[in-house]
Design a protein around this motif. Structure first.
Motif, PDB file in Angstrom:
ATOM      1  N   UNK A   1      -0.028   7.426   3.563  1.00 32.13           N
ATOM      2  CA  UNK A   1       1.431   7.536   3.458  1.00 32.13           C
ATOM      3  C   UNK A   1       1.777   8.751   2.627  1.00 32.13           C
TER       4      UNK A   1
ATOM      5  N   UNK B   1       0.804  -1.221   0.000  1.00 33.87           N
ATOM      6  CA  UNK B   1       0.000   0.000   0.000  1.00 33.87           C
ATOM      7  C   UNK B   1       0.836   1.269   0.000  1.00 33.87           C
TER       8      UNK B   1
ATOM      9  N   UNK C   1      -5.559   3.986  -6.663  1.00 33.27           N
ATOM     10  CA  UNK C   1      -4.720   2.790  -6.699  1.00 33.27           C
ATOM     11  C   UNK C   1      -4.713   2.153  -8.079  1.00 33.27           C
ATOM     12  N   UNK C   2      -3.565   2.102  -8.657  1.00 35.43           N
ATOM     13  CA  UNK C   2      -3.394   1.270  -9.844  1.00 35.43           C
ATOM     14  C   UNK C   2      -2.979  -0.096  -9.324  1.00 35.43           C
ATOM     15  N   UNK C   3      -3.793  -1.141  -9.582  1.00 37.48           N
ATOM     16  CA  UNK C   3      -3.450  -2.429  -8.978  1.00 37.48           C
ATOM     17  C   UNK C   3      -2.077  -2.931  -9.416  1.00 37.48           C
ATOM     18  N   UNK C   4      -1.545  -2.451 -10.501  1.00 37.88           N
ATOM     19  CA  UNK C   4      -0.199  -2.873 -10.873  1.00 37.88           C
ATOM     20  C   UNK C   4       0.737  -1.725 -10.618  1.00 37.88           C
TER      21      UNK C   4
ATOM     22  N   UNK D   1      -2.414 -10.490  -2.139  1.00 39.78           N
ATOM     23  CA  UNK D   1      -3.853 -10.184  -1.987  1.00 39.78           C
ATOM     24  C   UNK D   1      -4.171  -8.798  -1.470  1.00 39.78           C
ATOM     25  N   UNK D   2      -3.261  -7.852  -1.635  1.00 39.36           N
ATOM     26  CA  UNK D   2      -3.576  -6.507  -1.140  1.00 39.36           C
ATOM     27  C   UNK D   2      -4.734  -5.889  -1.926  1.00 39.36           C
TER      28      UNK D   2
ATOM     29  N   UNK E   1      -4.687   5.694   2.136  1.00 44.44           N
ATOM     30  CA  UNK E   1      -4.456   4.323   1.693  1.00 44.44           C
ATOM     31  C   UNK E   1      -5.529   3.425   2.285  1.00 44.44           C
ATOM     32  N   UNK E   2      -5.901   2.372   1.570  1.00 49.43           N
ATOM     33  CA  UNK E   2      -6.761   1.354   2.151  1.00 49.43           C
ATOM     34  C   UNK E   2      -6.434   0.019   1.528  1.00 49.43           C
ATOM     35  N   UNK E   3      -6.769  -1.018   2.267  1.00 56.92           N
ATOM     36  CA  UNK E   3      -6.588  -2.395   1.800  1.00 56.92           C
ATOM     37  C   UNK E   3      -7.944  -2.843   1.281  1.00 56.92           C
ATOM     38  N   UNK E   4      -7.942  -3.610   0.189  1.00 55.28           N
ATOM     39  CA  UNK E   4      -9.227  -4.045  -0.352  1.00 55.28           C
ATOM     40  C   UNK E   4      -9.381  -5.564  -0.370  1.00 55.28           C
ATOM     41  N   UNK E   5      -8.474  -6.284   0.339  1.00 54.60           N
ATOM     42  CA  UNK E   5      -8.546  -7.747   0.374  1.00 54.60           C
ATOM     43  C   UNK E   5      -9.962  -8.201   0.750  1.00 54.60           C
TER      44      UNK E   5
END
Lengths: 454, 454
Positions: free
Chosen positions: B340, A213, B451-454, A238-239, B345-349
């Motif tokens: 940050x 993150x 967030x770009x996942x990559x 798995x983030x 920021x966040x987690x999306x699991x």
């Protein structure tokens, strides 16, 4: 309330004040009465949890160190004096306190069952009494965790099992000793660094979601991590989205290889782990990354390990369920007086009756080396099989060398291999045969006759 | 395996090696990348256990002390260097490690609910990361135990509740801090002596069954104990037969009174406690011993406390179920990155998504002073009600005086009194309203878009 600033930095694990007040009360009363003859106490588990078919003895090394190092510090004695609860004579006796008794115990890593003593203390009554609380506290916890870990080891014998449970263990010592107990039972390592420093338990670890993150993109995070920690590159998938993440990992693997860095593994930490592992395995294999291992974590216990057995997962990180033994967080254990001044003693409280006298447990094995039944009896009544309690301390001094963690782990492995088939399964219900020898039954009757309830 | 003899005596509670290896890995990686901008982490509970309607925040004092005293010792650094895992630059940085960040938290004794941060760390990323494992370990455990204890306090408000759980607590620190957490939640004292020395929790205790067993008769044991420990005479009745024992106690009470010793109480520790208490109360009253209190112990929890409410029992000793929170031995808590370098920021699991940004919790009360609903929002979005997170540290220094245990206990008492009626009952199921403010929902969407996942 009487707080003691001088004790603010005391290590609770090293303080004899980490005891129940009644131990000190009884110590004082015994001194006042001159009741310092030899007492015998057994530590045992009264009843197995319904979800456990056997238990694994652990924690003896810590008990021995505790007994050897049991001293009151000057600050502790000052504080005790300041409470006004104890006379100068008692404080003086506590100042000279040393454990000078005998200890017999089952070696760590031994399988045991209800009512079988795994430890016997033979010492002057006030000594044997004063040490009760912490002795139980130490022996109970590691036995609890080793017994839980053994179920996981039996369920997933071909997998790498790792302890990830420090954060939700019950305090500092629980985190540290859970790592030891799990390794003893057959785990491969622990995330807890101090467990390697203290006990040689191999430390393992990769990255957290926050690492991903904190970076602009997963790709950037993966590259940065691999370059900074090239020895053990395991990427967390798995983030955000597992499929996108594994494609990123596959894409950067050759880049890293060009820099001499091996992608060793990937980790899944949420969602449908079996489905994700199949997806990830397929994509990795198709990319020629057959050597990359898949690790899984996140709320796992022995039941989910069994369910995940067919999934292409190489190793598991197991946290909370291991280090807190969530399904059964405490054992019904006790430390009970069985003899005083040569007279056998037993407690007859409803549902809590105990066996008197100095005892031994004998274990027979069948032709395949599997455990075939135990006999509980008194000392001096030899039975067929292996006597499980062995001398550890005599007059406070070690008898030979205490087996270390590596030996205890080897014994656990051997003991688990010798379990009868029904005890190797997760379902409990089958009861291993533990017989009480006639000599012990006779001693119990004798103890009952001797007690005048008034 | 690399054991470190120099660390054999290290107090795990005081060692920064009591951490997950991945924290050190990430620390090293962040240093290598120069990623030392400010990070924000929240500690919160994702989901309440099904058997809890609320939780009680506890452990902040220990977290603050941990942050203030977080240092690597020379022996620890030597060992780390010896593992070969870390470069000299990393070891050097660790040698200078100090926590210099900000801390905001709900005061100890505050009631809270799922998704509400009870603690926020704002610090350079490597610092905030490195402290994660132990910070969770400390805050989780006391919150777990205080929340369990609060259920007992609510169930038996007129009774004396005492912690008897050291022996089966998970290790030394668990025994000590469980006593603190239970007292914070409203217990009256603990059997654990060190909890009085360290925290001023009143220590209580009488005698064990072994004391009765060690004597020739119960009468002799009772007389000897009362004479040796005259200040707090509480006699244990269930070693052999409760009725015989209470008749003995009644018979010796005038003998002791003649010596100036008061029989203060009796204790029951097995069997049908309600029936025994009625029998004992009747016999004591008939003998004119109306002031003698009846204490009960032995496998009790909040459910048995509720069942025993009508029995003539004045106080309860509660052990295992309290100090291990047996019905739910761990909370689903987390310490998650929410910002940050100024970016939320966040987690999306799956099942583990988190709320981004710096947050505050506001609590409204109804006309009777009862809690009426919370709002979770971002800083700078003021809402009606009491803001629950308050400044604790700024640049590593305390802001004002940290409330001590007595203040935390007073806050817990006040908070429990303000609980909505359905949360005062043992049955869970009713859900306290916690709303997410539009400003926070908007920030979450923004974080997702960024967030770009990559």
């Amino acid at each position: 309330m009487s707080e003691a600033p001088a004790l603010r930095q005391v290590d609770p694990a090293a303080s004899l004040l980490l005891t129940d007040l009644y131990e000190l009360n009884m110590y004082a009363a015994y001194l006042a009465e001159g009741m310092t003859a030899t007492a015998v106490f057994d530590f045992f588990v009264r009843k197995l949890p319904p979800c456990r078919g056997f238990l694994l003895a652990a924690g003896l090394e810590q008990v021995v160190e505790f007994l050897e190092e049991a001293r009151f510090s000057a600050a502790e004695l000052d504080w005790l004096r300041g409470t006004g609860r104890f006379s100068d004579q008692v404080i003086e006796a506590l100042a000279g306190f040393r454990f000078e008794g005998d200890l017999d115990a089952m070696p760590e890593g031994t399988v045991f069952f209800a009512d079988e003593p795994i430890l016997r203390v033979t010492a002057p009554l006030p000594q044997a009494q004063l040490l009760e609380s912490r002795l139980i506290n130490l022996l109970h916890f590691q036995t609890l965790i080793a017994s839980k870990a053994a179920r996981m080891v039996l369920t997933a014998p071909e997998k790498i099992l790792l302890d990830f449970g420090l954060r939700r263990a019950h305090g500092a010592e629980a985190g540290l000793l859970a790592a030891r107990a799990a390794y003893l039972a057959g785990f491969s390592g622990s995330a807890t660094v101090l467990a390697e420093a203290r006990f040689g338990v191999p430390a393992v670890g990769t990255m957290a979601h926050s690492f991903v993150q904190a970076h602009e993109s997963e790709r950037e995070a993966f590259l940065a991590f691999a370059r900074a920690r090239p020895a053990q590159v395991v990427l967390l998938l798995d983030t955000y989205d597992v499929e996108a993440a594994v494609r990123t990992a596959i894409e950067i693997a050759p880049v890293l290889a060009g820099e001499g860095i091996n992608l060793r593994g990937v980790r899944l930490d949420s969602g449908d782990l079996a489905a994700q592992a199949r997806l990830v395995r397929g994509l990795l294999d198709a990319a020629g990354l057959k050597e990359v291992r898949i690790f899984a974590s996140g709320g796992l216990d022995e039941t989910s390990l069994a369910a995940l057995a067919p999934a292409p997962i190489d190793g598991f990180g197991i946290g909370t369920s291991l280090t807190t033994s969530t399904d059964w967080a405490a054992l019904d254990c006790a430390y009970k007086l069985t003899e005083y001044a040569g007279t056998p003693k037993r407690k007859r409280s409803t549902g809590k009756a105990t066996w008197p006298g100095r005892k031994q447990v004998f274990r027979r094995y069948d032709g395949n080396g599997r455990m075939a039944g135990d006999v509980l009896t008194i000392l001096g009544d030899p039975q067929d099989g292996e006597p499980l309690l062995v001398p550890v301390l005599r007059s406070g001094q070690r008898v030979g060398t205490l087996p270390g963690l590596a030996e205890a782990r080897a014994r656990a492995t051997e003991q688990l291999a010798r379990l009868p088939e029904p005890l190797r399964r997760l379902e409990a219900g089958w009861r291993y045969p533990v017989a009480v020898a006639p000599a012990l039954a006779a001693l119990a009757e004798e103890a009952d006759r001797a007690v005048a309830p008034r």
